[in-house]
Design an enzyme around this catalytic site. Structure first.
Site, PDB file in Angstrom:
ATOM      1  N   TYR A 461       7.271  16.646  32.240  1.00 45.75           N
ATOM      2  CA  TYR A 461       8.127  17.315  33.218  1.00 45.75           C
ATOM      3  C   TYR A 461       8.314  16.563  34.529  1.00 45.75           C
ATOM      4  O   TYR A 461       9.177  16.905  35.324  1.00 45.75           O
ATOM      5  CB  TYR A 461       7.571  18.720  33.536  1.00 45.75           C
ATOM      6  CG  TYR A 461       7.697  19.668  32.375  1.00 45.75           C
ATOM      7  CD1 TYR A 461       8.936  20.182  32.010  1.00 45.75           C
ATOM      8  CD2 TYR A 461       6.593  20.032  31.625  1.00 45.75           C
ATOM      9  CE1 TYR A 461       9.064  21.048  30.929  1.00 45.75           C
ATOM     10  CE2 TYR A 461       6.708  20.893  30.540  1.00 45.75           C
ATOM     11  CZ  TYR A 461       7.950  21.401  30.208  1.00 45.75           C
ATOM     12  OH  TYR A 461       8.072  22.249  29.133  1.00 45.75           O
ATOM     13  N   LEU A 462       7.470  15.574  34.768  1.00 45.45           N
ATOM     14  CA  LEU A 462       7.539  14.873  36.061  1.00 45.45           C
ATOM     15  C   LEU A 462       8.228  13.529  35.902  1.00 45.45           C
ATOM     16  O   LEU A 462       7.801  12.702  35.105  1.00 45.45           O
ATOM     17  CB  LEU A 462       6.116  14.650  36.604  1.00 45.45           C
ATOM     18  CG  LEU A 462       5.317  15.937  36.856  1.00 45.45           C
ATOM     19  CD1 LEU A 462       3.904  15.593  37.290  1.00 45.45           C
ATOM     20  CD2 LEU A 462       6.001  16.793  37.905  1.00 45.45           C
TER      21      LEU A 462
END
Length: 503
Positions: A461-462
């Site tokens: 997600y990052l």
């Protein structure tokens, strides 16, 4: 598996015993009727001993095993994609075992069957050398589909889901997909204010369908909830996401703990991980939820006029390529960037900066509800670390006394040799104090991380460019954040991001 706490759970034991009985001969079924009367101690000891023996092998033996593994990797671990030799991800099928699942999975303890060649579909080019199945066996099917990226697939017997052998995350194709994913999330940054204004407006819409969509979007945006796709047939775990929430999953409190308009969430999310949260929401959201819950039973859908298809269609109209999942990536990445700005102290040493990074990552993991159960080795490893800290404290105290002694000696003699001795003792003391500080930071980090899984958000997600830019800006070696496999996966980001990169 006896060492694992989940084998003590009733559901694990019942599922295991039910599946095991199916594998027994009729004679065995006559004898073995109660799991509590079974003793697996001997076979458990056999595996423990085997493991210990492997660890105790001489260096030459270990090297021989490594060479054998490398040979297998060389033969099966690569494919040719568009003329380039690319690494394959995990090219081995899982051996039989007992299913664990994540969280409180209702199927834990069930028997994972052995995958046979007859279960496997091979996908390759028409003109390639088709892999030979093991002797006496044949593949389920050989197909030549160049529109997908998997090389082999089969259906596992527990959840009836398809499993694939794919390319390694470091492959060019995966890297491009990754880059595209984060670029879509970055584009959301430019329109997110318009989208937020739109869903706020829709809270007052005359159409209940629009109101429900607007409230769901608010939750997906504010709380990084998953959209909640319709589950596969035969999936028994009662897991939900935002669109599939039921009335029983939320409680409304006009006032709670000194806050107004509080929504209390309690449901099982993906992988049967419990999502529990109390959130103060805006008044129109609260009012709408009261309306959606009116005259409904606990088992009724909260958003009964909404599904993920309708929601994603609306998002697609707002921005090309936008889905509910993009909000999760966007909010996770933006949170990391903001937290890093707020928490990083340029004056800190490397250990202090790494603690700030982990705290920023932890804020994201909490936002995305990435939990884990406390590792079974946690208490012991904390104890070992604490013993090391205590020993180091003692060394620091002794070194302080040594410095004081040396200073007294120098006061008396004013001798150059004594002065050099003071400097030497001070240097040693400084080094020991730094080591102690590092250990204390490590203990804090370990304690704060015990129930949070940092890996999921870091890998999925990052935007890795935020991390790379931060490392470059503050002189942190990238290997302190990403291990070798992760560096291969994010090679594109390591090449692309400068220290001034902004998500």
């Amino acid at each position: 598996m006896l060492d694992h706490e989940y084998t003590t759970k009733e559901i694990f034991q019942n599922n295991f015993f039910h599946d095991w009985r199916k594998e027994m001969t009729s004679e065995e079924q006559e004898i073995i009727k109660d799991l509590d009367k079974c003793d697996f101690g001997e076979i458990h000891k056999y595996f423990v001993d085997k493991n210990e023996a492997r660890k105790a092998l001489p260096k030459e033996e270990k090297q021989k095993l490594k060479e054998e593994a490398d040979k297998i990797q060389e033969e099966y671990g690569y494919c040719i994609l568009d003329g380039h030799r690319e690494k394959i991800g995990n090219f081995k099928t899982e051996p039989p075992g007992l299913f664990r699942g994540r969280g409180e999975h209702p199927k834990m303890g069930m028997l994972k069957k052995r995958i046979m060649p007859e279960d496997v579909i091979i996908n390759c080019s028409k003109d390639s050398k088709i892999p030979e199945p093991p002797e006496g066996h044949k593949w389920k099917e050989v197909r030549f589909d160049n529109t997908v990226t998997w090389l082999a697939s089969w259906t596992e017997n527990i959840q009836n889901t398809l499993k694939y052998i794919m390319l390694n995350p470091s492959s060019k194709l995966k890297g491009e997909k990754d880059w595209e994913k984060y670029e879509v999330a970055r584009r959301l940054k430019d329109v997110v204010h318009t989208i937020r204004a739109q869903y706020r407006k829709d809270w007052k819409s005359k159409e209940i369908k629009k109101r429900q969509r607007a409230v769901a979007l608010y939750f997906i945006d504010k709380l990084a909830l998953r959209a909640g796709n319709e589950k596969e047939e035969g999936e028994t775990a009662d897991t939900v996401g935002c669109c599939s929430l039921r009335v029983e999953h939320i409680q409304l409190h006009p006032q709670l703990d000194g806050q107004e308009h509080v929504v209390e969430f309690d449901f099982l999310g993906k992988d049967s991980i419990r999502y529990y949260n109390k959130v103060s929401v805006e008044k129109p959201v609260f009012k709408n939820l009261q309306l959606f819950m009116k005259n409904k039973d606990p088992s009724d859908d909260l958003f009964d006029h909404l599904n993920t298809t309708f929601l994603n269609k609306h998002l697609q109209d707002l921005m090309d390529g936008l889905t509910a999942k993009v909000f999760r990536t966007y909010n996770a990445s933006i949170t990391l960037q903001e937290q890093l700005k707020a928490l990083t102290n340029p004056e800190d040493n490397v250990a202090g900066k790494l603690l700030s990074y982990n705290r920023a990552n932890r804020a994201v993991a909490i936002l995305c509800n990435h939990q884990r159960s406390i590792p079974k080795t946690f208490a012991r490893s904390m104890q070992v670390l604490q013993e090391k800290i205590d020993a180091k404290k003692k060394q620091v105290e002794e070194a302080q006394e040594e410095v004081k002694k040396a200073e007294d000696e120098f006061k008396d003699t004013k001798d150059a040799k004594a002065e050099a001795n003071v400097e030497k003792k001070k240097k040693l003391l400084k080094r020991l104090e730094e080591q102690l500080a590092r250990m204390n930071i490590q203990a804090t980090d370990k304690e704060e991380n015990k129930q949070i899984a940092l890996g999921t958000s870091k890998l999925n997600y990052l935007d890795p460019r935020i991390t790379v830019a931060w490392c470059k800006k503050f002189g942190i070696p990238i290997e302190r954040i990403y291990n070798k496999t992760q560096r291969e996966k994010f090679a594109w980001a390591i090449d692309l991001a400068g220290e001034d990169f902004e998500f």
